[in-house]
Design a protein around this motif. Structure first.
Motif, PDB file in Angstrom:
ATOM      1  N   PRO A  14      24.133  -6.732  13.877  1.00  0.00           N
ATOM      2  CA  PRO A  14      23.338  -6.430  12.674  1.00  0.00           C
ATOM      3  C   PRO A  14      22.499  -5.162  12.810  1.00  0.00           C
ATOM      4  CG  PRO A  14      23.145  -8.747  13.267  1.00  0.00           C
ATOM      5  CD  PRO A  14      23.833  -8.066  14.419  1.00  0.00           C
ATOM      6  N   HIS A  15      22.127  -4.791  14.040  1.00  0.00           N
ATOM      7  CA  HIS A  15      21.208  -3.671  14.235  1.00  0.00           C
ATOM      8  C   HIS A  15      21.904  -2.367  14.600  1.00  0.00           C
ATOM      9  CE1 HIS A  15      18.179  -6.780  14.038  1.00  0.00           C
ATOM     10  NE2 HIS A  15      18.739  -7.420  15.069  1.00  0.00           N
ATOM     11  N   GLN A  16      23.197  -2.409  14.820  1.00  0.00           N
ATOM     12  CA  GLN A  16      23.955  -1.200  15.124  1.00  0.00           C
ATOM     13  C   GLN A  16      24.406  -0.511  13.838  1.00  0.00           C
ATOM     14  OE1 GLN A  16      24.872   0.393  18.010  1.00  0.00           O
ATOM     15  NE2 GLN A  16      23.578  -0.984  19.222  1.00  0.00           N
ATOM     16  N   GLN A  17      24.622   0.803  13.942  1.00  0.00           N
ATOM     17  CA  GLN A  17      25.128   1.584  12.826  1.00  0.00           C
ATOM     18  C   GLN A  17      26.641   1.785  12.973  1.00  0.00           C
ATOM     19  OE1 GLN A  17      23.151   3.251  10.152  1.00  0.00           O
ATOM     20  NE2 GLN A  17      21.779   1.600  10.800  1.00  0.00           N
ATOM     21  N   TYR A  18      27.345   1.682  11.841  1.00  0.00           N
ATOM     22  CA  TYR A  18      28.808   1.791  11.866  1.00  0.00           C
ATOM     23  C   TYR A  18      29.301   2.678  10.717  1.00  0.00           C
ATOM     24  CZ  TYR A  18      28.582  -2.446  14.791  1.00  0.00           C
ATOM     25  OH  TYR A  18      28.302  -3.375  15.768  1.00  0.00           O
ATOM     26  N   TYR A  19      30.416   3.335  10.993  1.00  0.00           N
ATOM     27  CA  TYR A  19      31.205   3.975   9.942  1.00  0.00           C
ATOM     28  C   TYR A  19      32.363   3.043   9.593  1.00  0.00           C
ATOM     29  CZ  TYR A  19      29.029   8.585  10.774  1.00  0.00           C
ATOM     30  OH  TYR A  19      28.153   9.627  10.901  1.00  0.00           O
ATOM     31  N   ILE A  20      32.704   2.992   8.296  1.00  0.00           N
ATOM     32  CA  ILE A  20      33.903   2.288   7.857  1.00  0.00           C
ATOM     33  C   ILE A  20      34.847   3.327   7.243  1.00  0.00           C
ATOM     34  CG2 ILE A  20      34.880   0.508   6.362  1.00  0.00           C
ATOM     35  CD1 ILE A  20      33.126  -0.689   8.484  1.00  0.00           C
ATOM     36  N   LEU A  93      50.442  11.183   0.364  1.00  0.00           N
ATOM     37  CA  LEU A  93      51.557  10.281   0.634  1.00  0.00           C
ATOM     38  C   LEU A  93      52.794  10.768  -0.120  1.00  0.00           C
ATOM     39  CD1 LEU A  93      49.764   6.825   0.112  1.00  0.00           C
ATOM     40  CD2 LEU A  93      50.053   8.057   2.268  1.00  0.00           C
ATOM     41  N   HIS A  94      53.964  10.416   0.390  1.00  0.00           N
ATOM     42  CA  HIS A  94      55.209  10.682  -0.323  1.00  0.00           C
ATOM     43  C   HIS A  94      55.486   9.548  -1.295  1.00  0.00           C
ATOM     44  CE1 HIS A  94      56.281  14.169   1.985  1.00  0.00           C
ATOM     45  NE2 HIS A  94      56.347  13.510   3.131  1.00  0.00           N
ATOM     46  N   SER A  95      56.009   9.881  -2.466  1.00  0.00           N
ATOM     47  CA  SER A  95      56.416   8.842  -3.409  1.00  0.00           C
ATOM     48  C   SER A  95      57.673   8.142  -2.906  1.00  0.00           C
ATOM     49  CB  SER A  95      56.669   9.468  -4.783  1.00  0.00           C
ATOM     50  OG  SER A  95      56.970   8.471  -5.727  1.00  0.00           O
ATOM     51  N   MET A  96      57.795   6.857  -3.276  1.00  0.00           N
ATOM     52  CA  MET A  96      58.961   6.034  -2.926  1.00  0.00           C
ATOM     53  C   MET A  96      59.076   5.788  -1.424  1.00  0.00           C
ATOM     54  SD  MET A  96      59.723   5.746  -6.065  1.00  0.00           S
ATOM     55  CE  MET A  96      61.337   5.047  -6.396  1.00  0.00           C
ATOM     56  N   HIS A  97      57.957   5.690  -0.734  1.00  0.00           N
ATOM     57  CA  HIS A  97      57.907   5.348   0.685  1.00  0.00           C
ATOM     58  C   HIS A  97      56.993   4.133   0.849  1.00  0.00           C
ATOM     59  CE1 HIS A  97      59.599   9.321   0.973  1.00  0.00           C
ATOM     60  NE2 HIS A  97      59.623   9.309   2.296  1.00  0.00           N
ATOM     61  N   LYS A  98      57.159   3.405   1.937  1.00  0.00           N
ATOM     62  CA  LYS A  98      56.321   2.237   2.209  1.00  0.00           C
ATOM     63  C   LYS A  98      55.199   2.606   3.174  1.00  0.00           C
ATOM     64  CE  LYS A  98      59.422  -1.654   1.319  1.00  0.00           C
ATOM     65  NZ  LYS A  98      60.043  -2.879   1.871  1.00  0.00           N
ATOM     66  N   TYR A  99      54.013   2.093   2.870  1.00  0.00           N
ATOM     67  CA  TYR A  99      52.838   2.439   3.675  1.00  0.00           C
ATOM     68  C   TYR A  99      51.991   1.207   3.980  1.00  0.00           C
ATOM     69  CZ  TYR A  99      53.765   7.375   2.727  1.00  0.00           C
ATOM     70  OH  TYR A  99      54.340   8.625   2.657  1.00  0.00           O
ATOM     71  N   GLN A 100      51.205   1.333   5.064  1.00  0.00           N
ATOM     72  CA  GLN A 100      50.283   0.283   5.499  1.00  0.00           C
ATOM     73  C   GLN A 100      48.869   0.854   5.570  1.00  0.00           C
ATOM     74  OE1 GLN A 100      50.491  -3.298   7.031  1.00  0.00           O
ATOM     75  NE2 GLN A 100      48.482  -2.775   6.209  1.00  0.00           N
ATOM     76  N   PRO A 101      47.935   0.354   4.731  1.00  0.00           N
ATOM     77  CA  PRO A 101      46.531   0.764   4.868  1.00  0.00           C
ATOM     78  C   PRO A 101      45.919   0.157   6.131  1.00  0.00           C
ATOM     79  CG  PRO A 101      46.976  -0.187   2.695  1.00  0.00           C
ATOM     80  CD  PRO A 101      48.141  -0.515   3.566  1.00  0.00           C
ATOM     81  N   ARG A 102      45.040   0.925   6.792  1.00  0.00           N
ATOM     82  CA  ARG A 102      44.324   0.425   7.967  1.00  0.00           C
ATOM     83  C   ARG A 102      42.833   0.684   7.791  1.00  0.00           C
ATOM     84  NH1 ARG A 102      46.870   2.989  13.301  1.00  0.00           N
ATOM     85  NH2 ARG A 102      45.952   4.843  12.307  1.00  0.00           N
ATOM     86  N   VAL A 103      42.032  -0.326   8.118  1.00  0.00           N
ATOM     87  CA  VAL A 103      40.573  -0.206   8.060  1.00  0.00           C
ATOM     88  C   VAL A 103      40.049  -0.024   9.477  1.00  0.00           C
ATOM     89  CG1 VAL A 103      38.413  -1.340   7.410  1.00  0.00           C
ATOM     90  CG2 VAL A 103      40.471  -1.633   5.982  1.00  0.00           C
ATOM     91  N   HIS A 104      39.152   0.947   9.654  1.00  0.00           N
ATOM     92  CA  HIS A 104      38.588   1.234  10.975  1.00  0.00           C
ATOM     93  C   HIS A 104      37.074   1.020  10.938  1.00  0.00           C
ATOM     94  CE1 HIS A 104      42.433   3.241  11.966  1.00  0.00           C
ATOM     95  NE2 HIS A 104      42.346   3.751  10.752  1.00  0.00           N
ATOM     96  N   VAL A 105      36.582   0.254  11.898  1.00  0.00           N
ATOM     97  CA  VAL A 105      35.139   0.058  12.085  1.00  0.00           C
ATOM     98  C   VAL A 105      34.747   0.856  13.322  1.00  0.00           C
ATOM     99  CG1 VAL A 105      33.281  -1.611  12.395  1.00  0.00           C
ATOM    100  CG2 VAL A 105      35.338  -2.250  11.080  1.00  0.00           C
ATOM    101  N   ILE A 106      33.869   1.832  13.140  1.00  0.00           N
ATOM    102  CA  ILE A 106      33.586   2.800  14.203  1.00  0.00           C
ATOM    103  C   ILE A 106      32.084   2.857  14.469  1.00  0.00           C
ATOM    104  CG2 ILE A 106      33.895   5.208  14.924  1.00  0.00           C
ATOM    105  CD1 ILE A 106      36.084   5.408  12.747  1.00  0.00           C
ATOM    106  N   HIS A 107      31.707   2.697  15.731  1.00  0.00           N
ATOM    107  CA  HIS A 107      30.291   2.855  16.100  1.00  0.00           C
ATOM    108  C   HIS A 107      29.816   4.246  15.719  1.00  0.00           C
ATOM    109  CE1 HIS A 107      29.143  -0.790  18.294  1.00  0.00           C
ATOM    110  NE2 HIS A 107      30.408  -0.857  18.696  1.00  0.00           N
ATOM    111  N   LYS A 108      28.560   4.348  15.324  1.00  0.00           N
ATOM    112  CA  LYS A 108      28.022   5.622  14.841  1.00  0.00           C
ATOM    113  C   LYS A 108      28.209   6.741  15.855  1.00  0.00           C
ATOM    114  CE  LYS A 108      23.889   7.868  13.027  1.00  0.00           C
ATOM    115  NZ  LYS A 108      22.445   7.746  12.699  1.00  0.00           N
ATOM    116  N   GLU A 109      27.936   6.458  17.147  1.00  0.00           N
ATOM    117  CA  GLU A 109      28.058   7.499  18.169  1.00  0.00           C
ATOM    118  C   GLU A 109      29.491   8.007  18.265  1.00  0.00           C
ATOM    119  OE1 GLU A 109      26.847   4.484  18.630  1.00  0.00           O
ATOM    120  OE2 GLU A 109      24.674   4.899  18.697  1.00  0.00           O
ATOM    121  N   ARG A 110      30.438   7.103  18.061  1.00  0.00           N
ATOM    122  CA  ARG A 110      31.846   7.455  18.151  1.00  0.00           C
ATOM    123  C   ARG A 110      32.316   8.181  16.886  1.00  0.00           C
ATOM    124  NH1 ARG A 110      35.899   8.674  21.518  1.00  0.00           N
ATOM    125  NH2 ARG A 110      37.891   7.700  20.997  1.00  0.00           N
TER     126      ARG A 110
END
Length: 233
Positions: A14-20, A93-110
């Motif tokens: 709860p007390h750390q800072q993160y980028y999403i 992105l290219h049209s008519m291609h398949k893609y996978q979204p990815r969510v990244h949780v990153i520490h502020k320092e990183r």
């Protein structure tokens, strides 16, 4: 991107800072086409050449773990393009291609070196999440009319289409209001006019006023239709 992706995250400090952040990667090296008679996607060849890496950094970043965990994190402002020369920071992105979204949780320092035009840093301080059910095929035109209707009704960027619908309703209201006050079409007789001597002149005047009223209404209706067509376009 529509429909928008939304996630709920738990287990952060709860007390750390993160980028999403979010990036979108190809599922395979294939290009697809939609077969209407079988309502299926079929492989149509090899994938197009790779596109420059792009990353969407959630606008609330950085924020505390407590902030992220108490809300549903929405990516409704993420924008996609198939323009490989895009300089607006949109994910390419290219049209008519398949893609996978990815969510990244990153520490502020990183995440201090995060950039929309560079790949997400991997390793300690970065946690990557993906969900198989979010795999999608990119299109420039929907293959299903129900999905088209859903986007017009729900997507804030499709406001113009909804406005055109309101214009049509406005035209219908105008016609209905005219039906309320337009003069009767029944024939007038001398008995309807007080005074036999001025009856003929009154009848002529009434007929002229009715004709002028109808002409003016036709002008209004014509102008309104033209305006509606321009707004719809």
């Amino acid at each position: 991107m529509f429909p928008a992706m939304r996630v709920k995250i738990s287990g952060l400090d709860p007390h750390q800072q993160y980028y999403i952040t979010m990036d979108i990667i190809p599922v395979d090296n294939k290009r697809y086409r939609y077969v209407y008679h079988s309502s299926k996607w079929m492989v149509a060849g090899n994938a197009d050449s790779p596109v420059p890496p792009r990353v969407y950094i959630h606008p609330d970043s950085p924020a505390s773990g407590e902030t992220w965990m108490r809300q549903v994190i929405s990516f409704d402002k993420l924008k996609l393009t198939n323009n490989e020369l895009d300089d607006q920071g949109h994910i390419i992105l290219h049209s008519m291609h398949k893609y996978q979204p990815r969510v990244h949780v990153i520490h502020k320092e990183r995440g201090e070196d995060l950039s929309p035009v560079r790949a997400v840093p991997q390793g300690d301080g970065t946690r990557t999440l993906s969900f198989p059910e979010t795999v999608f095929t990119t299109v420039t035109a929907y293959q299903n009319q129900q999905i088209t209707r859903l986007k017009i009704d729900r997507n804030p960027f499709a406001k113009g289409f909804r406005d055109s619908g309101r214009n049509r309703m406005g035209l219908e209201a105008l016609v209905e209001s005219y039906a309320f006050w337009r003069p009767s079409l029944r024939s007038l007789t001398f008995e309807d006019i007080s005074g036999i001597k001025q009856g003929k002149s009154s009848l002529l005047k009434s007929s002229i006023e009715t004709r002028i009223l109808q002409i003016n209404f036709n002008k209004i209706l014509t102008n309104y239709c033209c305006t509606g067509l321009l707004l719809s376009y």
